[in-house]
Design an enzyme around this catalytic site. Structure first.
Site, short mmCIF file in Angstrom:
data_model
loop_
_atom_site.label_atom_id
_atom_site.label_comp_id
_atom_site.label_asym_id
_atom_site.label_seq_id
_atom_site.Cartn_x
_atom_site.Cartn_y
_atom_site.Cartn_z
N SER A 146 0.82 -1.21 0.00
CA SER A 146 0.00 0.00 0.00
C SER A 146 0.86 1.26 0.00
CB SER A 146 -0.88 0.04 1.25
OG SER A 146 -1.62 -1.13 1.39
N HIS A 148 -7.04 0.15 6.83
CA HIS A 148 -6.58 -1.21 7.13
C HIS A 148 -6.56 -1.49 8.64
CE1 HIS A 148 -5.88 -2.25 3.00
NE2 HIS A 148 -5.10 -1.19 2.81
#
Lengths: 438, 438, 438, 438
Positions: free
Chosen positions: C300, C376
């Site tokens: 990410s 997340h």
């Protein structure tokens, strides 16, 4: 991976795990062409279904990895080893000649075809078997010109594939922007009449006012066999560029379906007749889906025309082109003839007349020499119109001086046209084209 | 109605509307058997695709409406009219015998098979063509016993159907309560090993702890070709009633798949091998879907056992049954023997021994006389166990004194079993059954 | 065109043909924004189903043709005209305050939401209604910053769409090269994290060793709502370029699924939660399909990192970055810092430490300021590793000095991670990252 | 098992395996109704998606195993625990009454609906969630008559289901013999207007000349919501027996579609409007599929007619039935009146007139008292004809003296009929029926 594939995969693994040796693939592990032919012989005489599939799979995998030279060797060897048993066949032939009995004849026929027929029917049980066999024939066809002795192998394969790809087993599908990318990619690749440049170009070809249909076979999932591209137009279009290049091509009052490109996809299916059937099914499909479409017509190239004209001009005289026209056609010797308006004006009528003559009167073995004309006349279509500057691409200008032709499919007349053409060799020609023939 | 059907329908209409006469169906409107055979000859020599479909369709429609007698006449006449051209064939045979050339041989083979092969390949282009051809063969097979001269026609048909129904073209499908009713209705109809009484019974057979798989062909939509019924059990079940009659048959710890019924559906596909392939595919399918199942096994009848035993008892002596056992088996002459506990006790061991002997040692042409045993031994299965009172239905008691048999499909050994059986005629037999053989 | 579309089309035509006037669309033919709002009011009070669909369809068609300004006017006007009846609501509120009765409360609630709720539920009956409503919300969201008074409209819409796009109604689909081109085209368009350049690039992203999953809604056929791209790798990949640029990316021993890009497709579904559900479903799907994959992990970006670091460096002091590191980070002021090996060496450790601090300790409203981290952590993932030179693209270097981050989805811990994060604000952080935090 | 099911199953297992305790299902393992309500409260306040699904699943499983009494307790308790927060709501209500501000109102509305709305939206994420919620409402509706305080719970559920089962989300499907058995079984079960006796009877109802259509919802696979049975006839059929009992009911020149039975399947969807939409979609579907059908019409029962007539006869005088007719109707007091030709002759006209009066003039709350009439008038249908001896079954004779009624759906007039009926209370009546009204 379909069920059969999973089956074979699993089974081969299991057999291997169990340490069984009856396939004895190890002994043949050399992977030489000869050992692969040996596997083929084993497959022909083999009786177990499960290991039969394993065998078929092994043969196909090995074939895939062969070089071109090895493939040739493979076919040469296979021909020898799977040929008919001449002694046995001769014996049966002699018996038949005495008894003239049909049952003996069937035995004879069986004996002749036994080995190869069995081989390919069994190879087909492997995962991806059908596709593999079609590829094998593709390779085989390439060897034929230099190895005419392999023709007997192709005869058998062709017969088998003709039976498997019987029109009753084919599925007609609409190809559009909702078709899976894997199929569309093949449409791009196999379009050879009028190249599709990229995905944007493809999207245009499948957009409003355009149609595309393809035949598929259930055992060759995701594999178009043959496809046709269609433009829905107002009136019969005469210019391929107006169809291919237009951005926004939807015509509200479309009354005509122009079949402007038909392509076979699999070279391994050469001479398996699919095209004539496709056109007629598509005509029928459109008739139901779009009742406002009244006319079904092609926009087709005239591939050998320029070469023929050039030859006649070079010779300086012609049995089919009037001398006056021949003189005019001399301007075509200038490669850039089409850029000069005057030259164009001079040649237009003469060229169009010559084209009509070429399509209808230039024959070989009693049939038109032009392959596209032969195909459509054989289908019962009528030569409807010759279009000046119908294809202004470099290729079109070179191959046919830019002329394109419409063949008309009129359901009411295709059968009588077909009959007249097949029986008397008379192609169907429209009044206007007839007038060009003088 | 699929595309081809719609196509043919539409086209025939259009041709009719246009008043075209080239098919000249009117001339043949008598619909006599002879005129229909004439249409077949026309179809063989015909070149137009569209009217070819129309012709094929007309032939099929007429055939459907024929009485049994007319169908026989039709085949007899068709055999004559589509037989090989004896003169042409003889000439080619003679040429071959001189040249011994493979190319001539291919020509000869083609010439032998020409007409009928073309006929059926073309009939297949009609809507429902494949189904119609399968039905034709079903009829033809019924005529064979009395009309052996038609055998040559069946040979051709069988060869064609074997090619069309190649395992590579078949599709395995799970049959359950979410299957369409039209297919389930056929499962009820074609189940002949252990009758399905009604829809409730069917639902039970497809419920938890039960499985059913069938093969389909893409051109015969909604038409199961062959199917197998399976029970998932804990351990190897020995009683068919415990499988068929149980209401709630889900077993949480099931580790065994019992194949308790295999049925062919289409008589027109007789002797086209489907069954061996089905079992092995299903084994593989189950192995992936239900990894907890470790054992694959049948629960099978012993159809000819009682007749054989009765005959031996009647003769009073036997080469295969020890005299002592033969004496015990006399109690079986009482039709109600199984109702008396004592009689059962007397006969149990002797019967079970006799059954082992019957399955393994009673042979015809070197193969077991019992057809079920022949099928499973040929597939590489092992005769695993003989079950006392495995089928207590009236039929089971009558045909095999209630015995049922398990054949075990052990993937690790099916190929070696198969090999040993095919090459040396030795069937695979479990240790426990072997001990019964003495 | 689905059934409802055909229905509406047909019906509207028929109504028009019959010359009926009750819809009186003519009167409103001005097509002004006001007349369209009038149609909305009529739809709310309307009782006929058939003409209700016609009305809904007319409104949607008109809306589609509006300019941006007109759309704004439309919403402003619609808000006024479909707002709650303040008098009626007040009365019910007062009654409730007296009775404190739940039934009154339900009446009150119904009265509050009556008009708009009904409006959108009825618009949804038009062909393409769901898609149209999603588009309306997309437009509405753009107006909100300048027209906060419209927020009440969005509240209602958001609630409705949250209910309609309940995860229980979504369908997870594998996206690959066999997906329809129309969907793939949208994947190309909506991929904004790591651009897909063209169809060849897309094919690579969907090839061996790659996976893509998307959520669809049954009423939005061919419209992916959100999708995730995955690379199957050996070990946890730390470089996005190694994933995106590799030609042949199949790794035989892959044990890790790297989620490297998640994209929402429809701006009209903003703040309707789809992403967390997608990741977990995909993890589950992969767990079943590819049991050899043991680790699920993202790769990410860290979008706001560079800005934050630059600001701290600019200020010359920092509460979170040690002074020593801050000094080292000054080299970043040179835009080409990463080209000089020495500079890179100097900054690597300091930058990595700063990144850990940024992700875990820089907060707003008690939650990490970094939106990706927030997403997340909220899902129960663990910050697993910070990758030096994980994204060497111009964008990556600019936004996060080339750092990329892995968030680990360990099914065994996501719930406890989630719980700890939600209740105590403590994000899950791996031992190695924790060591960076000092 | 769909993706969500597999997901939840797998995840719950994994969570359990990991020994995590945050769901603390163990603490609540008593499985008492109260602990289940506790789980509901937890689900409402829960933030983790994965364990949210696990929670929802647990609640649904527990609910399924509850007895009827426990279900009632569950709803009573749930109502208490998930009711609006009266203090918070009151506060917001007071604020609103001061500010009269729409934003406050939205907050108030949200606050009112918060808990229950969230609960059911989250329950829906569980595998089979939608079906479970529909079942819950079915149970709840049964408790309402005795527990009117639960009505507020139903209000919320009804609103939610109305939104989820919006016509825009429904799928119309043809039901025929190729439909899966699991669906057909439900057609047999839910047909209550004219019983289907068994599978043979069903097959007849779906055969040539018959049609059946059903609405499905994507989240309730294999679950018909409502279906309609249709007979294609020549002219408007007046006898239900002629439709239901006929063996071979294909009429070549059919020009009329008779809708002879509409059935709702799921009691949990009561008062969610599906029927009016179904009829109109089916009319449209038939219009496209069978253009030869020109007339769409019902053949409907008159459920309360006999009771009403009997009451009037008993009273001896009537405001609506002329005295002369009333006298004639006295013959109906003999239960076997219809067996005597004379009695039938006497009563026919009087009964038919009374039926017209009953359907058009006997009202409650300004609408016809007959529920079937109310439904069709509300849809814009016209009362077309009253059929003497239209239903000669025992039930038909008892409920309506054997009369059946046709309601005509004329697309050209349904909207104006509907309008007139809704606004002025005037039902559409054919000229012939009008003449019966005197």
């Amino acid at each position: 991976m379909n069920v059969i594939e999973k089956f074979a995969k699993n089974l081969v693994d299991q057999i291997a795990d169990a340490g069984e040796k009856f396939l004895d693939l190890r002994r043949l592990r050399s992977k030489s062409v000869y050992s692969t032919v040996k596997l083929c012989e084993e497959l022909i005489s083999h009786k177990g279904v499960a290991s039969g599939i394993a065998l078929a799979r092994e043969i196909i995998n090995r074939y895939r990895q062969m070089t071109g030279d090895d493939k040739l060797k493979f076919f040469v060897e296979l021909k020898k080893k799977t040929g008919p048993d001449i002694a046995a066949v001769s014996k049966l032939a002699r018996i038949f000649l005495k008894t003239r009995d049909e049952e003996r004849l069937m035995e004879l026929s069986k004996q002749i075809r036994a080995a190869r027929y069995k081989l390919f029917n069994r190879l087909n049980t492997a995962p991806g078997g059908t596709a593999a066999i079609v590829h094998m024939r593709e390779d085989l066809l390439q060897f034929l010109p230099e190895h005419p002795e392999l023709k007997v192998m192709d005869e058998g394969l062709k017969e088998l594939l003709t039976s498997w790809f019987n029109p009753g087993f084919l599925v007609l599908k609409n190809v559009d922007w909702n078709t899976e990318a894997a199929v569309l990619e093949k449409i791009i690749r196999y379009e050879t009449v009028h190249d599709i440049k990229n995905w944007d170009d493809l999207k245009r070809r499948l957009g409003d006012g355009r149609k595309c249909f393809a035949f598929f076979h259930p055992a060759l999932e995701g594999e178009p066999l043959i496809f046709v591209e269609i433009a829905l137009t107002k009136g019969i279009a005469g210019s391929i560029q107006s169809i291919i290049n237009s951005e926004n091509h939807f015509e509200k009052d479309a009354d005509t379906a122009i079949f402007y490109s038909i392509n076979n996809c699999l070279r391994g299916l050469k001479r398996i007749p699919l095209g004539d059937f496709l056109i007629k099914q598509v005509v029928n499909e459109l008739a139901m889906e779009l009742p406002s479409i009244k006319t079904y017509c092609t926009l087709s190239p005239v591939p050998g025309f320029a070469r023929w004209v050039r030859e006649e001009v070079r010779r300086g005289k012609s049995e089919l082109i009037p001398q006056e026209d021949l003189e005019k056609l001399k301007v075509l010797e200038n490669e850039k003839w089409y850029r000069d308006p005057e030259t164009r004006a001079v040649s237009e009528e003469a060229l169009t007349r010559a084209c009509a003559v070429y399509l209808v009167r230039v024959k070989r073995n009693g049939k038109p020499i032009d392959p596209v004309a032969r195909f459509h006349f054989g289908n019962g279509a009528q030569l409807y119109r010759i279009n000046w500057m119908g294809d202004t691409s470099a290729h079109g200008l070179k191959a046919s001086f830019g002329l394109m032709v419409n063949y008309l499919y009129d359901l009411k007349h295709i059968e009588s046209n077909h009959e007249a053409y097949e029986e008397k060799g008379v192609p169907a020609v429209s009044r206007s084209v007839r007038s060009l023939l003088g």
